[in-house]
Design a protein around this motif. Sequence first.
Motif, mmCIF file in Angstrom:
data_model
loop_
_atom_site.group_PDB
_atom_site.id
_atom_site.type_symbol
_atom_site.label_atom_id
_atom_site.label_comp_id
_atom_site.label_asym_id
_atom_site.label_seq_id
_atom_site.Cartn_x
_atom_site.Cartn_y
_atom_site.Cartn_z
ATOM 1 N N VAL A 202 -48.488 -29.752 2.384
ATOM 2 C CA VAL A 202 -47.095 -30.083 2.721
ATOM 3 C C VAL A 202 -46.341 -30.125 1.407
ATOM 4 O O VAL A 202 -46.688 -30.882 0.507
ATOM 5 N N MET A 203 -45.343 -29.281 1.287
ATOM 6 C CA MET A 203 -44.637 -29.150 0.018
ATOM 7 C C MET A 203 -43.151 -29.441 0.197
ATOM 8 O O MET A 203 -42.525 -28.941 1.124
ATOM 9 N N VAL A 204 -42.607 -30.245 -0.696
ATOM 10 C CA VAL A 204 -41.166 -30.489 -0.712
ATOM 11 C C VAL A 204 -40.578 -29.610 -1.796
ATOM 12 O O VAL A 204 -41.076 -29.602 -2.930
ATOM 13 N N THR A 205 -39.578 -28.857 -1.442
ATOM 14 C CA THR A 205 -38.918 -28.024 -2.461
ATOM 15 C C THR A 205 -37.485 -27.761 -2.033
ATOM 16 O O THR A 205 -37.144 -27.830 -0.854
ATOM 17 N N HIS A 206 -36.633 -27.481 -2.989
ATOM 18 C CA HIS A 206 -35.292 -27.039 -2.615
ATOM 19 C C HIS A 206 -35.085 -25.598 -3.087
ATOM 20 O O HIS A 206 -33.994 -25.075 -3.062
ATOM 21 N N ASP A 207 -36.191 -25.020 -3.555
ATOM 22 C CA ASP A 207 -36.111 -23.631 -4.016
ATOM 23 C C ASP A 207 -36.529 -22.709 -2.864
ATOM 24 O O ASP A 207 -37.686 -22.694 -2.447
ATOM 25 N N HIS A 208 -35.570 -21.946 -2.341
ATOM 26 C CA HIS A 208 -35.852 -21.104 -1.170
ATOM 27 C C HIS A 208 -36.895 -20.037 -1.441
ATOM 28 O O HIS A 208 -37.631 -19.633 -0.559
ATOM 29 N N ARG A 209 -36.967 -19.613 -2.717
ATOM 30 C CA ARG A 209 -37.949 -18.573 -3.065
ATOM 31 C C ARG A 209 -39.355 -19.066 -2.734
ATOM 32 O O ARG A 209 -40.173 -18.344 -2.207
ATOM 33 N N TYR A 210 -39.573 -20.338 -3.052
ATOM 34 C CA TYR A 210 -40.913 -20.880 -2.881
ATOM 35 C C TYR A 210 -41.142 -21.374 -1.459
ATOM 36 O O TYR A 210 -42.266 -21.313 -0.958
ATOM 37 N N SER A 211 -40.075 -21.838 -0.810
ATOM 38 C CA SER A 211 -40.271 -22.336 0.558
ATOM 39 C C SER A 211 -40.698 -21.207 1.493
ATOM 40 O O SER A 211 -41.386 -21.420 2.481
ATOM 41 N N ARG A 212 -40.329 -19.995 1.122
ATOM 42 C CA ARG A 212 -40.705 -18.842 1.953
ATOM 43 C C ARG A 212 -42.213 -18.575 1.908
ATOM 44 O O ARG A 212 -42.746 -17.919 2.773
ATOM 45 N N CYS A 213 -42.831 -19.090 0.862
ATOM 46 C CA CYS A 213 -44.287 -18.882 0.740
ATOM 47 C C CYS A 213 -45.043 -19.663 1.807
ATOM 48 O O CYS A 213 -46.208 -19.371 2.118
ATOM 49 N N ALA A 214 -44.413 -20.723 2.362
ATOM 50 C CA ALA A 214 -45.102 -21.572 3.342
ATOM 51 C C ALA A 214 -45.179 -20.881 4.688
ATOM 52 O O ALA A 214 -44.366 -20.013 5.009
#
Lengths: 235, 793
Positions: A202-214
């Motif tokens: 479970v990852m918290v991020t505000h970077d859309h580039r990385y959230s797409r990896c989930a």
Amino acid sequence: MTEQLIPLVQVDDLHKEFRQGNIATLALQGISLQIQRGDFVAITGPSGCGKSTLLNVLGLLDSFDSGSYQLSGIDTSTLTVDQRSKIRNKHIGFVFQSFNLIDSMTVFDNVALPLLHRGCGKAEVAEKVEHALSAVDMAHRSAFYPNQLSGGQQQRIAIARALVGSPDLLLVDEPTGNLDSKNGDAVMQMLQKLHQQGTTIVMVTHDHRYSRCASRQIQLLDGQIIASGQKLEVA
Amino acid sequence: MLYLQRFRFGLKRLFLQPALSVPVVLSLGLTLAAVLTVLSVYYTLMIRPLPQIQAPEQLSVRNLKVDFGATSVNLLNQSIFAHFKQHLQSYGQWGFVSAVTNERVQTSQQEHQLTRLDASAGVPELLGVQLLLGNSSTAADQNSGVWISETVWQQLYQRDAEVIGQTLSYKGKAHKIAGVYKDVLAIPTSPEPAALQFWHFFDDTKQKSSGQVNFGSSGVTIFRGQKQPDEATIQQWLQQFLQDAPELSKLSIVSSQRDYRAEILGDKVKLIWLLLAVTLTLLLIAALNLTNLLLAHYQSRSQEFAVQMLTGCSVFRLKLLVAVENLSLVLPSVILGVLTSLWLVKSLPFLAGDSLPLLHTIRLDAEVLAVHCLLAVLLLVLFSWPLPIPAQLASALSASGKGQTKQQNSVLVNVLFISQLTLSTIIICGSVLLAYQGYRHIYTGYGFELVNSYMIDTNTKVDPGLVALPPEEMRASMLHYQQRNELLQQKVRQRWPEAIVMNSRQQPVDSRYTIRTMTDEQRNMPMTFAVSRVDSQYFATYGIPLLHGRTFTAEDSEQAIIIDLTLARQLSAEDPAQLIGRRQGIEHIVGIVAPVKNLSGLPMWYVNSKPLFTERQLLVVVLPEGQSLTAAEVQQTFGEFAAEYPELKVESMQQHWLNTTRQDRINFYLISAIAATALLLALLGIAGMSQQQSRRKRYEIAVRMATGASQRQLLWFAGRHSGLILLLGIMFGSALTLLIFNYISGYFSLFKVMNWQALLLLEMVFAAVALVAMLWPCWQVVRHDPIQTLRNQ
């Protein structure tokens, strides 16, 4: 077989309020979610929307006011401080934006901490730490101190520490926040690799580039889930 | 593995963080040493069985004192004891013993200085002292022999089994060694016996009181039995005894009995308790201080502790880990404490002098060391238990380091700080006032001047046979010694032409005086005073002001007396000048002088001293400043007479003053050291607390600086919290000091003359010094460049 049927994380109608004097801030307002084993969930949202608070509650670092939270079928609402520590040790791994490594300990000792608190023997500790450090490609830095390493290396050590105890759930809070893009990309690749190996993240991020990896995204706003689904496309 | 890792970390911290480790190890180690030493004293004197004394619970001491008000004198001596024992022997075993230290003794090889124990036969057996060789004192002819102690046997005779029958000489007389006893130090005589000792016994069945009664022995009367005779029985004996000694019947004689150990301790028990209380308080101050210091240290490591808990550490385990870390601070402190205490215990005979009995038997017993270890464990718990456990792990782990971090355990920190300030105020005020009183006692208010004065004493024993001579021969002998004295004076004057040579038998700081009691016929009141024999130059030489009348002249007989103002006021409530010329018994008063401080504490009665007409010669020589006089020089000056005075002694007034005040001076230095330690601990605590508070606010201070706050405003912001706590601590301390002193002044005479104004002044001075210690760390933060501070954050 039963373990496979029970969701790893079962959250129902979670509420959390921060109060300072007369001012109350509603951090979580009726959050409900399920996370299955092997999921890679990204929690996104603007600053102050409750992402980190949710992650802290999931990691038993923070309490909640109402609702319920079951981790691997264990009701977490009535746990004592020490019981929470024990569950964290056994079931949860944590990676923070600011790494949270102990400067006075070597890389090896930092990574070994969860195993030592679990009471593992010397040989087992050495073997598992070696393995965890190799997994993040930092075995050659085991005798170093955190302040002798770069930010990216420190984050990899933090990941190794989170993984060394083979937790059921890896909670990652803005893992790339303190890193440059190159180191950030490397960390994300590592997380993806772990996910492919079956780790629940479970990852918290505000970077859309990385959230797409989930594999799954949850979007929060003002303490509420406003969108949830596989590979959310956010406008 | 984790514990070993934490212990290693603690060891590293010991060397890498001297700002933390040095104050901890030093303050804890030294205060532990003080506690350990006092505990050893307490254990030896109050708990441990008295060495060589068997069944001490059956032993007690009977005191019969002639009370003179300011002082009292033992009634029983060898002669009166014989009378006493004969009448009361049905109650149990009685013994009488007195001690003479530094008795010059000749063995076949050389001269030694031993303690001579003059005792009634059977005293060692009464006490339970083990006989190692020879016959017991009860089975032999006591008068012919002496019994030596094991240490004498070992050091002077190398444990020679053939020692019995060898001779030991003192006072010009040879005595055969009849036996060897174990050393016995636990005897309540004054002075206290040393281990190098020998016994000489008198036969208490033969000596009886005669018509002439002398009293004033330093001996003690020991009783072994189930129950001492009651006071009525003692009074019965006393009345019977006083029938033969009517001159004593006018005096007040006080009878009392005391447990044997209590007699050895005397009023030193209160001193031991006071020392124990002071050292434990110092330890408490140090412990509170260090707990505060460590709390600040833990505060800076809160993120680390949060990580430990994040990775599965329980609260108890975390505290245990911190305790293991702190072991590296406590262990060196304990070792430093034990080593320093070993040194202190060894130095006790020097440091405490005659303030405490049995000093040579004090050691670090296993029991005391066990208590020491227990204290160390308690300290370890105290240092590790208040570990600030992050209540909100999340916030501790996500702390950016900016802003004002919330102080955890703030109530505990404040309570600890106020407690240590309160205790420090009590100890500092008490010890400074005592030190001031000690200083005044030692250095001021003598009533005479310390001059370059020397007492020459030929130290020859006066032959009692002189008085038994026919009158003609006695007169001739007296004249001979009088002429000898004048001749010796002449020789001294020739050798030191600028010297003042006096017939005085005393110097003002002397302990040689006679106590005399007489009835003032005009008021029909008894009066007791100390008699001092001085000559006409005495008062002018020592700067003792003559208030009325005149000093002695060469024409005055020995019936001319000068009294001091204290005695004059006793004799006449009105104008003391009216006493000049008044007859007092066979003497008449020619002058009145100002009172001087003397060891007896009694008023003074000065008799006009003439040259001595005995073998013993006493002279006082006052030399100009810068000149000195030694025994060898005097012997050389005596020329052909030198051989007659082989034991001639010269004692300077300065040296005598140093000897007399030695114990007071050591006490003064010890009390000053306690005051300094308490002040240092308090200031360390205050500075530490203030530093902790202002560092916590550093970021906010920097922001305020950057937005234009003045240094005065910043100082107020940084120091107001510590200042408030400081004020509270000193206020509590001051109030408690007043209460405690008021309470203990009933138990300790030193506190009776407590000056409350001085106490308040002292508290204000302490508050001012404490304020500086508090503001200094604030100033260090405030004076920094704001941009630099913000950048560092």
